[in-house]
Design an enzyme around this catalytic site. Sequence first.
Site, PDB file in Angstrom:
ATOM      1  CE1 TYR A  38       1.008  -0.124   4.460  1.00 28.61           C
ATOM      2  CE2 TYR A  38      -0.059   2.013   4.309  1.00 28.61           C
ATOM      3  CZ  TYR A  38       0.755   1.122   4.991  1.00 28.61           C
ATOM      4  OH  TYR A  38       1.301   1.491   6.197  1.00 28.61           O
ATOM      5  CG  LEU A  48       8.235   2.580   4.777  1.00 28.91           C
ATOM      6  CD1 LEU A  48       7.800   1.267   4.148  1.00 28.91           C
ATOM      7  CD2 LEU A  48       7.038   3.480   4.975  1.00 28.91           C
TER       8      LEU A  48
HETATM    9  N1  PDD Z   1       2.885   5.376   7.436  1.00 28.46           N
HETATM   10  N2  PDD Z   1       7.590   4.065   8.845  1.00 28.46           N
HETATM   11  C1  PDD Z   1       6.425   3.381   8.897  1.00 28.46           C
HETATM   12  C2  PDD Z   1       6.403   2.054   9.566  1.00 28.46           C
HETATM   13  C3  PDD Z   1       5.257   3.934   8.334  1.00 28.46           C
HETATM   14  O1  PDD Z   1       4.098   3.247   8.365  1.00 28.46           O
HETATM   15  C4  PDD Z   1       5.324   5.229   7.732  1.00 28.46           C
HETATM   16  C5  PDD Z   1       4.124   5.890   7.100  1.00 28.46           C
HETATM   17  C6  PDD Z   1       6.559   5.905   7.708  1.00 28.46           C
HETATM   18  C7  PDD Z   1       6.719   7.264   7.067  1.00 28.46           C
HETATM   19  O2  PDD Z   1       6.687   7.188   5.659  1.00 28.46           O
HETATM   20  P1  PDD Z   1       6.181   8.425   4.779  1.00 28.46           P
HETATM   21  O3  PDD Z   1       6.993   9.594   5.195  1.00 28.46           O
HETATM   22  O4  PDD Z   1       6.463   8.006   3.387  1.00 28.46           O
HETATM   23  O5  PDD Z   1       4.710   8.620   5.080  1.00 28.46           O
HETATM   24  C8  PDD Z   1       7.675   5.284   8.271  1.00 28.46           C
HETATM   25  C9  PDD Z   1       1.707   5.840   6.737  1.00 28.46           C
HETATM   26  C10 PDD Z   1       1.470   7.318   6.819  1.00 28.46           C
HETATM   27  C11 PDD Z   1       0.508   4.994   7.181  1.00 28.46           C
HETATM   28  O6  PDD Z   1       0.696   3.794   7.258  1.00 28.46           O
HETATM   29  O7  PDD Z   1      -0.588   5.541   7.388  1.00 28.46           O
END
Ligand code: PDD
Length: 286
Positions: A32, A202
Amino acid sequence: MTTVYLNGKFLPIEKAFVPVLDRGFIFGDGAYEVIPVYSRHPFHLHEHLLRLQRSLDSIRLKNPHTVAEWSQLIKELLSNYQEQDLSIYLHITRGVAKRDHAFPENVTPTVFMMSSPLLTPSQELRDRGVSVITAQDNRWLRCDIKSIALLPNVLLRQLAVDTGAVETILLRDGFLTEGSASNVFVVRNGTVLAPPKNELILPGVTYDVVIELATSSSIPLEIRPISEAEFRAADELWLTSSTKEVLPITLLDNAPVGGGRPGAMFKRIYQLYQEHKNQVMRLGNS
Ligand code: PDD
């Protein structure tokens, strides 16, 4: 009425159904993305679609759409929403097949997209900073894949909610990894520290933006493993994610971080982040 996209059709969310044998439902077999939209412009769309491609490659699932097709579908989805600032949720599973762990043959992936108003933290929360707790990172060793199988993240995040905190920060083998749904930055002695991008975290799109902003503003930056001791001795800690943007942490396991108030480096990076957002929106692309 909320309009969503499912397998080639735009339809009201109440009418969107997936068969119970969908491998997303049965195995959590899918990937996703969450993409923020500011003033109706998807923010860093290209980077989100690149990460999606990486996730899909890692789970050996063929991307059902080209970048141009995704961009068009997202544009169409957004045309059903009035809000200026939104968040897009995009979800692909290996499709519907008889239950068997091994990949099914000739199955069409399930593609789902929805959008909702973007709920970024309030100004008050950003001015005050947030409280976090820590836990051992007990997730698998491919945290670089944005997998829809989020049970470990769900359980870890709930630990924070149970204690009235905003996020659970994870430590593995004595080193900082990330939050249950966010990346983490540390400031020590005027230097911004970030854990390296590897299979334990991530690769956040916001993480990359913050690193790019720090670099272009000549803010001292080190990307390297951060020990638990260094993390606990931080002058400042920040969370980053597409929905949290950059958020200062002022309480860590109930102990104040630095002076117990958002630090000077946070204020600087947050201002740079806002300027970057405005610039991206003015240019009308990402
Ligand atoms: N989550 N690490 C994890 C485990 C995450 O689920 C997320 C983001 C991030 C930050 O990634 P980014 O800057 O690309 O949003 C780091 C999203 C927002 C979610 O699952 O809702």
